[in-house]
Design a protein around this motif. Structure first.
Motif, mmCIF file in Angstrom:
data_model
loop_
_atom_site.group_PDB
_atom_site.id
_atom_site.type_symbol
_atom_site.label_atom_id
_atom_site.label_comp_id
_atom_site.label_asym_id
_atom_site.label_seq_id
_atom_site.Cartn_x
_atom_site.Cartn_y
_atom_site.Cartn_z
ATOM 1 N N LEU A 295 -5.597 25.118 35.863
ATOM 2 C CA LEU A 295 -6.011 23.887 36.462
ATOM 3 C C LEU A 295 -5.580 22.537 35.971
ATOM 4 O O LEU A 295 -5.400 21.671 36.804
ATOM 5 C CB LEU A 295 -7.661 23.836 36.641
ATOM 6 C CG LEU A 295 -8.364 24.990 37.266
ATOM 7 C CD1 LEU A 295 -9.829 24.858 36.822
ATOM 8 C CD2 LEU A 295 -8.127 24.871 38.727
ATOM 9 N N ALA A 296 -5.514 22.269 34.852
ATOM 10 C CA ALA A 296 -5.026 21.253 34.147
ATOM 11 C C ALA A 296 -3.730 21.049 34.337
ATOM 12 O O ALA A 296 -3.245 19.750 34.652
ATOM 13 C CB ALA A 296 -5.379 21.149 32.457
ATOM 14 N N VAL A 297 -2.949 22.111 34.245
ATOM 15 C CA VAL A 297 -1.422 21.885 34.578
ATOM 16 C C VAL A 297 -1.242 21.595 35.798
ATOM 17 O O VAL A 297 -0.243 20.687 36.106
ATOM 18 C CB VAL A 297 -0.586 23.245 34.127
ATOM 19 C CG1 VAL A 297 0.876 23.245 34.641
ATOM 20 C CG2 VAL A 297 -0.569 23.520 32.444
ATOM 21 N N SER A 298 -1.777 21.897 36.904
ATOM 22 C CA SER A 298 -1.762 21.592 38.228
ATOM 23 C C SER A 298 -1.915 20.069 38.424
ATOM 24 O O SER A 298 -1.317 19.654 39.411
ATOM 25 C CB SER A 298 -2.280 22.587 39.010
ATOM 26 O OG SER A 298 -3.783 22.431 39.015
ATOM 27 N N ALA A 299 -3.255 19.669 37.930
ATOM 28 C CA ALA A 299 -3.525 18.415 38.106
ATOM 29 C C ALA A 299 -2.421 17.423 37.643
ATOM 30 O O ALA A 299 -2.250 16.532 38.021
ATOM 31 C CB ALA A 299 -4.780 18.175 37.286
ATOM 32 N N MET A 300 -1.925 17.760 36.331
ATOM 33 C CA MET A 300 -0.882 17.065 35.673
ATOM 34 C C MET A 300 0.466 16.886 36.564
ATOM 35 O O MET A 300 1.065 16.041 36.737
ATOM 36 C CB MET A 300 -0.349 17.741 34.412
ATOM 37 C CG MET A 300 0.803 16.857 33.343
ATOM 38 S SD MET A 300 2.338 16.998 34.274
ATOM 39 C CE MET A 300 2.712 18.792 33.817
ATOM 40 N N LEU A 301 0.696 17.735 37.570
ATOM 41 C CA LEU A 301 1.662 17.832 38.461
ATOM 42 C C LEU A 301 1.586 17.017 39.656
ATOM 43 O O LEU A 301 2.353 17.147 40.547
ATOM 44 C CB LEU A 301 2.140 19.142 38.862
ATOM 45 C CG LEU A 301 2.857 20.296 37.569
ATOM 46 C CD1 LEU A 301 2.994 21.506 38.096
ATOM 47 C CD2 LEU A 301 4.385 19.579 37.191
ATOM 48 N N ASN B 163 -7.873 17.172 20.879
ATOM 49 C CA ASN B 163 -7.252 18.747 20.720
ATOM 50 C C ASN B 163 -7.082 19.329 21.758
ATOM 51 O O ASN B 163 -5.985 19.995 22.112
ATOM 52 C CB ASN B 163 -7.938 19.446 19.496
ATOM 53 C CG ASN B 163 -8.056 18.833 18.280
ATOM 54 O OD1 ASN B 163 -7.432 18.431 17.806
ATOM 55 N ND2 ASN B 163 -9.307 19.196 17.342
ATOM 56 N N ARG B 164 -8.186 19.254 22.621
ATOM 57 C CA ARG B 164 -7.904 20.056 23.977
ATOM 58 C C ARG B 164 -6.704 19.550 24.747
ATOM 59 O O ARG B 164 -5.921 20.196 25.526
ATOM 60 C CB ARG B 164 -9.114 20.192 24.755
ATOM 61 C CG ARG B 164 -10.372 20.772 24.184
ATOM 62 C CD ARG B 164 -10.353 22.374 24.434
ATOM 63 N NE ARG B 164 -11.682 22.990 23.799
ATOM 64 C CZ ARG B 164 -11.631 24.157 24.264
ATOM 65 N NH1 ARG B 164 -10.835 24.730 25.213
ATOM 66 N NH2 ARG B 164 -12.721 24.727 23.899
ATOM 67 N N ILE B 165 -6.684 18.031 24.997
ATOM 68 C CA ILE B 165 -5.599 17.510 25.759
ATOM 69 C C ILE B 165 -4.292 17.810 24.763
ATOM 70 O O ILE B 165 -3.202 18.296 25.809
ATOM 71 C CB ILE B 165 -5.805 16.004 25.698
ATOM 72 C CG1 ILE B 165 -7.102 15.751 26.359
ATOM 73 C CG2 ILE B 165 -4.642 15.335 26.009
ATOM 74 C CD1 ILE B 165 -7.609 14.290 26.120
ATOM 75 N N ASP B 166 -4.186 18.117 23.631
ATOM 76 C CA ASP B 166 -2.926 18.196 22.823
ATOM 77 C C ASP B 166 -2.450 19.726 23.409
ATOM 78 O O ASP B 166 -1.373 20.310 23.659
ATOM 79 C CB ASP B 166 -3.005 18.364 21.524
ATOM 80 C CG ASP B 166 -3.045 16.950 21.101
ATOM 81 O OD1 ASP B 166 -2.532 15.989 21.927
ATOM 82 O OD2 ASP B 166 -3.373 16.562 19.878
ATOM 83 N N GLU B 167 -3.410 20.574 23.515
ATOM 84 C CA GLU B 167 -3.191 22.194 23.938
ATOM 85 C C GLU B 167 -2.542 22.189 25.170
ATOM 86 O O GLU B 167 -1.617 22.892 25.601
ATOM 87 C CB GLU B 167 -4.525 22.858 23.696
ATOM 88 C CG GLU B 167 -5.013 23.185 22.604
ATOM 89 C CD GLU B 167 -6.260 24.194 22.487
ATOM 90 O OE1 GLU B 167 -6.851 24.350 23.639
ATOM 91 O OE2 GLU B 167 -6.903 24.060 21.309
ATOM 92 N N VAL B 168 -3.307 21.525 26.170
ATOM 93 C CA VAL B 168 -2.740 21.362 27.732
ATOM 94 C C VAL B 168 -1.224 20.827 27.529
ATOM 95 O O VAL B 168 -0.248 21.266 28.074
ATOM 96 C CB VAL B 168 -3.419 20.624 28.374
ATOM 97 C CG1 VAL B 168 -3.048 20.494 29.991
ATOM 98 C CG2 VAL B 168 -4.977 21.095 28.673
ATOM 99 N N PHE B 169 -1.194 19.758 26.990
ATOM 100 C CA PHE B 169 0.469 19.142 26.701
ATOM 101 C C PHE B 169 1.528 19.913 25.957
ATOM 102 O O PHE B 169 2.538 20.029 26.860
ATOM 103 C CB PHE B 169 0.389 17.929 25.989
ATOM 104 C CG PHE B 169 1.528 16.923 26.273
ATOM 105 C CD1 PHE B 169 2.027 16.587 27.371
ATOM 106 C CD2 PHE B 169 2.353 17.049 25.099
ATOM 107 C CE1 PHE B 169 3.265 15.863 27.736
ATOM 108 C CE2 PHE B 169 3.500 16.125 25.392
ATOM 109 C CZ PHE B 169 3.886 15.422 26.561
ATOM 110 N N ASP B 170 1.047 20.620 24.994
ATOM 111 C CA ASP B 170 2.115 21.636 24.404
ATOM 112 C C ASP B 170 2.197 22.695 25.560
ATOM 113 O O ASP B 170 3.495 23.468 25.472
ATOM 114 C CB ASP B 170 1.140 22.333 23.124
ATOM 115 C CG ASP B 170 1.171 21.374 21.960
ATOM 116 O OD1 ASP B 170 1.746 20.145 22.249
ATOM 117 O OD2 ASP B 170 0.414 21.491 21.243
ATOM 118 N N SER B 171 1.261 23.047 26.145
ATOM 119 C CA SER B 171 1.424 24.348 27.262
ATOM 120 C C SER B 171 2.139 23.864 28.252
ATOM 121 O O SER B 171 3.091 24.599 28.775
ATOM 122 C CB SER B 171 0.044 24.633 27.774
ATOM 123 O OG SER B 171 -0.686 25.556 26.811
ATOM 124 N N VAL B 172 2.217 22.662 28.730
ATOM 125 C CA VAL B 172 2.980 21.782 29.770
ATOM 126 C C VAL B 172 4.359 21.838 29.265
ATOM 127 O O VAL B 172 5.433 22.412 30.147
ATOM 128 C CB VAL B 172 2.644 20.421 30.286
ATOM 129 C CG1 VAL B 172 3.538 19.875 30.777
ATOM 130 C CG2 VAL B 172 1.281 20.665 30.742
#
Length: 651
Positions: free
Chosen positions: A467-473, A496-505
């Motif tokens: 969900l977060a990755v799709s929102a980033m796009l 920390n949660r935001i960093d996890e999303v960005f690292d995955s992106v």
């Protein structure tokens, strides 16, 4: 009129179908139209039009009595003679069926029998049956035979077996077209799995492909509709799905798999992901592969809420039934409504228990008549179903829960083709509301809210990254929307949660970058080498995939800006009602070639698999009644072909 020296006129200017039943004769300067059936002579002048000719054909007794049988050829009559005695009686009754003149209109005479194509007509019939879900047995109904004979006597009637064979042939041709489309897709394919039932209690697994095509249009197509045995193990179900994937040759293209939020599906997803991971087909180590239906999670929480007010709902239903039980009671209640100064303009109505949103509407309306029901109990000794103050308070709070769930469900199902970026803000709001509800001072309410939040958090743990990755796009939000909501949801743990999303992106971007580089190298090699690549060289190129990744990462660290860096650094795109994320990526693909490939795959993930027409249904999807008893192979052909034909018509 003496017609001895008359000459027949043949002109290409005679376009009206009415001239199929008239000969145009010219004698001197006068044109006459002669009826081919009764030889009656009428004006054939071009200034006279054709209305009088049409009117004559409607009244022509000889044509109405003998026109249809005369169209039968000798070949067809021989075929009729070969029919058994029962069929012969049906055919004779059809042939002798006469048009009722009072059912015919002047402008309805479009009787044409030229260029008739039996095969095309048979397939038109089969496509009609598929498209509209008609019974295959309709072709053997007497009424249908009469209709077809009078419409087109040259059509050779077909039986159940023949129309079934035609449907199967249409399915095979349509399947080939779908297969070619899937083979040429520029991106990945996501799959959703849904259970259907038939009237004979058989269960079917429906597999639907979701993808964004080369024109940046989101599509979905049913690929398989297979009979499953509920007693089978997860291994057998996962093998059935893998078999379907390999039959379509899309196992290498699979990006995600969407199931209902049910623990029974966990092992199926694990087994399929393990199979695909062995061949390194999954991105991000499969962290985006397991998707659960968002609307299904909302439905399950709504069922929790409805269960908490089940007894109260029964009382409200009985109260409404009592008010509507007679005109005298209704009149008394209307007077009480005025005395209680109830301002509501809504009408009390019972819910449809097959649709949970209607129960929400019933409870919401009853709450507006709360004072009237309380006063009714005081004035009418027969009425004893009124709720206590505590029950009214609880149903008021829980109805507010249901209203939010109805609202979110409507948003997430307003379009049967929704891109993944639209789900993140809606579900974040649900999460925040659940947190607030858990703080309610009433232990009954807070306990219910905690149960719903626990259910939602199980879903969130699986799907929040996607969900977060799709929102980033979404260029209107990028990482800002994630930062906004995560700060509210996680508080001090948000960074920390935001960093996890960005690292995955970044990891997902790097994988797409390597993939694109490999494709470019492969195409360049193919252009320079006409022969086949030896096995040893193919293996060595596979072993250098790690080098490609290393090269990409080192180039990144040396200061070259990536697509991702440029995208995130640029200002947000203005928000407006007409914005289309797919159109935006279509326009910006040349600027962000790698990131656009990633967007194509991520935005096509089906975060929900429930259609708008069944979003609030408390039951499952059902196979058409007329198809339920058919052979499972035929059912699959009909369901799939119907979906493909409808998709083609919509586009």
């Amino acid at each position: 009129m003496d017609m001895s020296d008359a000459v027949m006129v043949k002109s290409t200017r005679l376009k009206s179908v009415v001239w199929n039943d008239f000969d145009r004769i010219k004698k001197g300067d006068t044109c006459v139209a002669v009826c081919k059936h009764c030889s009656k002579k009428l004006s054939g002048s071009s200034t006279s039009g054709t209305s009088h000719l049409r009117n004559h054909l409607i009244r022509c007794q000889r044509r109405n009595s003998h026109g249809l049988p005369q169209l039968y050829t000798g070949r067809e009559k021989k075929k009729e003679g070969a029919l058994d005695q029962e069929q012969k009686k049906d055919v004779l009754s059809i042939v002798n069926f006469r048009f009722e003149q009072d059912q015919m209109k002047d402008d309805a005479l479009t009787y044409v029998n030229n260029n008739f194509d039996q095969r095309r007509s048979r397939f038109d019939l089969a496509r009609m049956i598929i498209l509209h879900g008609y019974s295959l047995g309709m072709v053997e109904h007497v009424g249908f035979k009469v209709f077809v004979r009078n419409l087109q006597p040259l059509f050779e009637l077909v039986n159940f077996a023949k129309v079934e064979a035609d449907c199967m042939e249409i399915y095979a041709k349509e399947k080939q077209k779908v297969s070619e489309v899937l083979d040429k897709l520029p991106g990945k394919i996501s799959l959703s799995a849904d259970m259907w039932a038939s009237l004979d209690n058989a269960e079917y697994l429906c597999l639907t492909a979701h993808y964004i095509d080369e024109s940046w249009q989101l599509n979905k197509k049913i690929l398989n509709f297979i009979l499953v045995d509920p007693s089978h193990t997860e291994d057998m179900h996962s093998e059935a799905i893998m078999s379907c994937l390999m039959d379509w040759d899309i196992d290498r293209k699979l990006f995600s798999l969407t199931f209902d939020s049910c623990s029974a599906n966990d092992n199926i997803v694990i087994r399929i992901s393990e199979r695909l991971s062995q061949n390194r087909f999954l991105y991000c180590n499969g962290r985006l592969f397991d998707v659960r239906c968002a609307v299904n999670v909302i439905f399950l929480m709504a069922q929790d809420a409805l269960g908490a007010v089940n007894e109260v709902s029964l009382k409200i239903r009985e109260s409404i039934r009592y008010v509507k039980s007679s005109q005298s009671v209704q009149g008394k209640f209307n007077e009480i409504v005025q005395d209680a100064r109830v301002q509501s303009q809504k009408l009390l109505c019972l819910d449809n228990q097959l649709r949970w949103d209607s129960t929400c509407i019933m409870l919401e309306t009853a709450l507006e008549y709360r004072d009237a029901f309380s006063l009714l109990q005081a004035k009418d000794p027969v009425y004893s179903m009124c709720l206590s103050d505590e029950e009214w308070e609880r149903v008021s709070v829980i109805t507010s829960f249901l209203k939010l769930f109805v609202e979110v469900t409507n948003v997430l199902t307003r379009n049967n083709l929704m891109t993944a970026n639209l789900y993140f803000p809606e579900l974040c709001d649900v999460y925040l509301q659940l947190n607030e509800w858990c703080k309610n001072e009433d232990d009954y309410i807070s306990c219910l809210a905690a149960t719903m939040r626990s259910r939602f958090e199980e879903y969130w743990e699986r799907c929040s990254l996607g969900l977060a990755v799709s929102a980033m796009l979404d260029p209107r939000f990028k990482m800002k929307l994630v930062e906004y909501y995560y700060a509210q949801i996680y508080g001090s743990g948000a960074p920390n949660r935001i960093d996890e999303v960005f690292d995955s992106v970044k990891a997902l971007y790097n994988e797409h970058s390597v993939c694109l580089a490999s494709v470019d190298q492969g195409m360049a090699w193919q252009e320079g080498n006409a022969g086949c690549l030896p096995i040893c060289e193919r293996e060595s190129r596979d072993r250098l995939m790690g080098f490609d990744k290393f090269l990409h990462e080192t180039c990144q660290s040396e200061g070259t800006k990536s697509d991702l860096d440029k995208y995130l650094e640029e200002p947000l795109f203005p928000r407006n009602a007409d914005f289309s994320v797919l159109n935006w990526w279509k326009v910006h693909t040349p600027r962000y070639p790698i990131l656009s490939m990633m967007a194509r795959n991520v935005l096509g993930i089906p975060m929900s698999k429930i259609a708008s027409d069944s979003a609030f249904s408390t039951g499952g999807r059902l196979v058409f009644r007329d198809w339920s008893g058919l052979n499972p192979v035929t059912i699959q052909a009909l369901i799939c072909a119907q979906d493909w034909i409808r998709s083609e018509l919509e586009t």
